[in-house]
Design a protein around this motif. Structure first.
Motif, mmCIF file in Angstrom:
data_model
loop_
_atom_site.group_PDB
_atom_site.id
_atom_site.type_symbol
_atom_site.label_atom_id
_atom_site.label_comp_id
_atom_site.label_asym_id
_atom_site.label_seq_id
_atom_site.Cartn_x
_atom_site.Cartn_y
_atom_site.Cartn_z
ATOM 1 N N THR A 1 -3.859 -0.785 8.377
ATOM 2 C CA THR A 1 -4.819 -1.750 8.913
ATOM 3 C C THR A 1 -4.058 -2.792 9.719
ATOM 4 O O THR A 1 -2.829 -2.904 9.604
ATOM 5 N N GLU B 1 -5.056 6.472 6.907
ATOM 6 C CA GLU B 1 -6.194 5.857 6.224
ATOM 7 C C GLU B 1 -5.878 4.444 5.758
ATOM 8 O O GLU B 1 -6.740 3.561 5.800
ATOM 9 N N SER C 1 -0.116 -0.239 18.037
ATOM 10 C CA SER C 1 0.421 -1.290 17.181
ATOM 11 C C SER C 1 1.912 -1.496 17.419
ATOM 12 O O SER C 1 2.667 -0.530 17.612
ATOM 13 N N SER D 1 0.881 -1.167 0.000
ATOM 14 C CA SER D 1 0.000 0.000 0.000
ATOM 15 C C SER D 1 0.916 1.213 0.000
ATOM 16 O O SER D 1 1.973 1.194 0.637
ATOM 17 N N GLU E 1 -3.746 -5.744 9.122
ATOM 18 C CA GLU E 1 -3.111 -6.712 8.229
ATOM 19 C C GLU E 1 -1.715 -6.269 7.799
ATOM 20 O O GLU E 1 -0.934 -7.085 7.315
#
Length: 216
Positions: free
Chosen positions: A41, A38, A69, A28, A43
């Protein structure tokens, strides 16, 4: 395996993404902190983070990221002073890489870190087949070799490495062929059909309206 690249230089971002995709990673791409927020995630397994971004410093993004995280983070920056490096490691970055750096070398560093943290068995057994990711072969349990093309095998590899999630068609295409093919969605269909025919229909599951996942 999913990687988020946060780099405002479009060329550098695209080049690194292309190298990573050719190695089977799903990428990404963000060019600002806002976009990174945005796109991040649960994942995502690794973040490549530039510090000088149009809407702030990567250190601010890293500080907020660490509140929720422990994802792997490689800081990539032209700032090489001692204070910056100390701040990076105080915020629990995993590596610090000085710019400029070759995209090939950067890809190898990412692979080494991912392999160390997420070791994978080279051979897996599923649906009566043995898939050897180091030799790029698929055999039956009686050692009959299944003749897959390199493209077909790479599709299986990308889906298996991301077996906990559903991948969009565009993500698979970018990983196997490169980002420049992401809009050519028809390129994937005949290969999915051939894999199911050569192996079994359950090897790849269609998620309508989303994409595909590995049929574990």
């Amino acid at each position: 395996m999913a990687i988020l690249i946060v780099e405002d230089d479009v060329t550098q971002n695209n080049v690194l993404a292309g190298f990573l995709q050719k190695e089977g990673f799903t990428t990404s791409q963000a060019y600002t902190i806002a976009q990174a927020n945005e796109l991040f995630t649960p994942e995502i397994q690794l973040v490549v983070l530039d510090l000088n971004l149009p809407d702030g410093t990567g250190l601010d993004f890293l500080q907020e990221l660490r509140k929720h995280s422990n994802v792997l983070v490689i800081v990539l920056t032209a700032l090489d002073d001692e204070l910056t490096q100390l701040n990076v490691f105080d915020l629990k970055a995993d590596e610090y890489v000085d710019k400029p750096v070759s995209p090939l070398i950067m890809t190898r560093r990412i692979q080494a870190l991912m392999n160390r943290i997420y070791p994978q068995n080279d051979v897996v057994a599923i649906h009566g087949f043995l898939i050897d990711f180091s030799k790029y072969t698929v055999t039956t349990e009686d050692e009959t070799l299944i003749p897959l093309t390199s493209t077909e095998f790479n599709i299986i590899k990308v889906l298996y490495e991301n077996k906990t999630i559903t991948l969009t068609r565009e993500a698979i295409i970018e990983s196997v062929w490169g980002w420049e093919y992401k809009n050519d969605i028809r390129i994937l269909d005949p290969h999915i059909k051939n894999i199911r025919k050569k192996l079994c229909p359950e090897m790849i599951v269609t998620m309508k309206g989303i994409g595909y996942r590995f049929g574990a």
